[in-house]
Design an enzyme around this catalytic site. Sequence first.
Site, PDB file in Angstrom:
ATOM      1  N   TRP A  39       0.816  -1.217   0.000  1.00  0.00           N
ATOM      2  CA  TRP A  39       0.000   0.000   0.000  1.00  0.00           C
ATOM      3  C   TRP A  39       0.846   1.261   0.000  1.00  0.00           C
ATOM      4  O   TRP A  39       0.548   2.216  -0.728  1.00  0.00           O
ATOM      5  CB  TRP A  39      -1.001  -0.003   1.150  1.00  0.00           C
ATOM      6  CG  TRP A  39      -2.135  -0.956   0.917  1.00  0.00           C
ATOM      7  CD1 TRP A  39      -2.439  -2.060   1.640  1.00  0.00           C
ATOM      8  CD2 TRP A  39      -3.091  -0.917  -0.164  1.00  0.00           C
ATOM      9  NE1 TRP A  39      -3.529  -2.706   1.089  1.00  0.00           N
ATOM     10  CE2 TRP A  39      -3.942  -2.029  -0.010  1.00  0.00           C
ATOM     11  CE3 TRP A  39      -3.299  -0.050  -1.243  1.00  0.00           C
ATOM     12  CZ2 TRP A  39      -5.002  -2.292  -0.894  1.00  0.00           C
ATOM     13  CZ3 TRP A  39      -4.339  -0.309  -2.121  1.00  0.00           C
ATOM     14  CH2 TRP A  39      -5.172  -1.423  -1.940  1.00  0.00           C
ATOM     15  N   LYS A  43     -12.690  -0.981   6.031  1.00  0.00           N
ATOM     16  CA  LYS A  43     -11.968  -1.898   6.911  1.00  0.00           C
ATOM     17  C   LYS A  43     -12.502  -1.784   8.347  1.00  0.00           C
ATOM     18  O   LYS A  43     -13.088  -2.701   8.873  1.00  0.00           O
ATOM     19  CB  LYS A  43     -10.462  -1.608   6.896  1.00  0.00           C
ATOM     20  CG  LYS A  43      -9.667  -2.215   5.748  1.00  0.00           C
ATOM     21  CD  LYS A  43      -9.968  -1.654   4.402  1.00  0.00           C
ATOM     22  CE  LYS A  43      -9.209  -2.297   3.277  1.00  0.00           C
ATOM     23  NZ  LYS A  43      -8.059  -1.554   2.803  1.00  0.00           N
ATOM     24  N   ASP A  91      -1.596   6.886   6.185  1.00  0.00           N
ATOM     25  CA  ASP A  91      -2.668   6.008   5.709  1.00  0.00           C
ATOM     26  C   ASP A  91      -3.027   5.075   6.863  1.00  0.00           C
ATOM     27  O   ASP A  91      -2.262   4.180   7.208  1.00  0.00           O
ATOM     28  CB  ASP A  91      -2.151   5.220   4.491  1.00  0.00           C
ATOM     29  CG  ASP A  91      -3.211   4.276   3.922  1.00  0.00           C
ATOM     30  OD1 ASP A  91      -4.287   4.125   4.540  1.00  0.00           O
ATOM     31  OD2 ASP A  91      -2.945   3.694   2.849  1.00  0.00           O
TER      32      ASP A  91
HETATM   33  C1  LIG Z   1      -7.512  -1.094   1.584  1.00  0.00           C
HETATM   34  C2  LIG Z   1      -6.374  -0.139   1.684  1.00  0.00           C
HETATM   35  C3  LIG Z   1      -6.179   0.888   0.743  1.00  0.00           C
HETATM   36  C4  LIG Z   1      -7.047   1.047  -0.472  1.00  0.00           C
HETATM   37  O1  LIG Z   1      -8.308   1.395  -0.124  1.00  0.00           O
HETATM   38  P1  LIG Z   1      -9.442   1.745  -1.233  1.00  0.00           P
HETATM   39  O2  LIG Z   1     -10.475   2.368  -0.379  1.00  0.00           O
HETATM   40  O3  LIG Z   1      -9.837   0.444  -1.841  1.00  0.00           O
HETATM   41  O4  LIG Z   1      -8.847   2.657  -2.212  1.00  0.00           O
HETATM   42  C5  LIG Z   1      -5.118   1.749   0.934  1.00  0.00           C
HETATM   43  N1  LIG Z   1      -4.290   1.632   1.983  1.00  0.00           N
HETATM   44  C6  LIG Z   1      -4.441   0.654   2.905  1.00  0.00           C
HETATM   45  C7  LIG Z   1      -3.498   0.577   4.055  1.00  0.00           C
HETATM   46  C8  LIG Z   1      -5.487  -0.255   2.773  1.00  0.00           C
HETATM   47  O5  LIG Z   1      -5.638  -1.229   3.700  1.00  0.00           O
END
Ligand SMILES: *Cc1c(COP(=O)(O)O)cnc(C)c1O
Length: 360
Positions: free
Chosen positions: A101, A196, A172
């Site tokens: 990511w 999530k 993030d």
């Molecule tokens: C799932 C995830 C993303 C991507 O998320 P989207 O909402 O599908 O764009 C980015 N960073 C992390 C750490 C993730 O777990």
Amino acid sequence: MRAYNFCAGPAALPTAVLEKAQAEMLDWQGKGLSIMEMSHRSADYVAVAEKAEADLRKLMNIPDNYKVLFLQGGASLQFSAIPLNLLGKNNKADYIHTGIWSEKALKEAKRYGDINVVEAGIQDQDGKLAISEPSTWNLSKDAAYVHYADNETIGGLQFNHIPETDKPLVADLSSSILAAPIDVTKFGLIYAGAQKNIGPAGLTLVIIRDDLLGQAMDSIPSILKYADQAKNDSMVNTPSTYAWYLSGLVFEWLLEQGGVEAMHQVNLAKAELLYGYIDASDFYANPIAKEYRSIMNVPFTLAKPELEKQFLAEAEAKHLLNLAGHRSVGGMRASIYNAVPLEGVQALVNFMDDFAKRNA
Ligand SMILES: *Cc1c(COP(=O)(O)O)cnc(C)c1O
């Protein structure tokens, strides 16, 4: 019956929240329509939206000099929105690379500016994945910000500290927000896709310090411009109203559970139970150094990889769902977000133990 869902995202939601949403689906609060059929500008909807923000502020202790934005496009659109908003005149940023990511984030950022990549994912002496000593990082003197991914959802590698920097820190937190208390004042910007640990897909949270709002590139679309979204209460256009409402129900549920500190204690118990079992077993293994193990996403391998399909089929028959690892890495992964109860992890461990004994 409700199964235990270990999906990495879209992930499990608390049953109590879904029941509440179900109960008010057709007739929200006696108004004769569902919340998703309402104007986002109606007084009723605005009150729902404001309550969600107020509850999130309470849960995360977000100071008044931070804006909370309820946006769309997922965390992935933020990979572009962040550089477009924050690179400023320097046009330079540091990105800490620890996995898939953080790599996707830095690849997008490279389209807009001069990106210094700090390679921080390493293997320790035992061949386990870890994060390098911050003293070895080549951070730049003039970066507009420093970006990192707190929890690498696919690899299961998580920071056990907040990186130190005198630059605005951008994090993030897609898979770790609300899992443990954090000090928001350490960050310039926090972002997270909702699917999530917050609510359903379709909503992305951005928490941004006021002083960072005024440095966007001229060419930025106004939907992506944090200053415009802040000025319009995240309603430059129609927001993801149902996901926002449902996330608000999750925030209420979290407050009822005792807040983020109480959830953290449960999350630690869940993680200890699962990692403890894996470590004691000869049949399962986890590839991450102990200090950097994710408390939300637990990847594991089987001593006999040829049994993976059978493992997944038998787990599903026991109502233990979505245990396959990410398609890019294979193996297994159990995501144990806030909505997965301790009993769910216990049921998983019981199944894993039974499977290992029958197949050792
Ligand atoms: C799932 C995830 C993303 C991507 O998320 P989207 O909402 O599908 O764009 C980015 N960073 C992390 C750490 C993730 O777990």
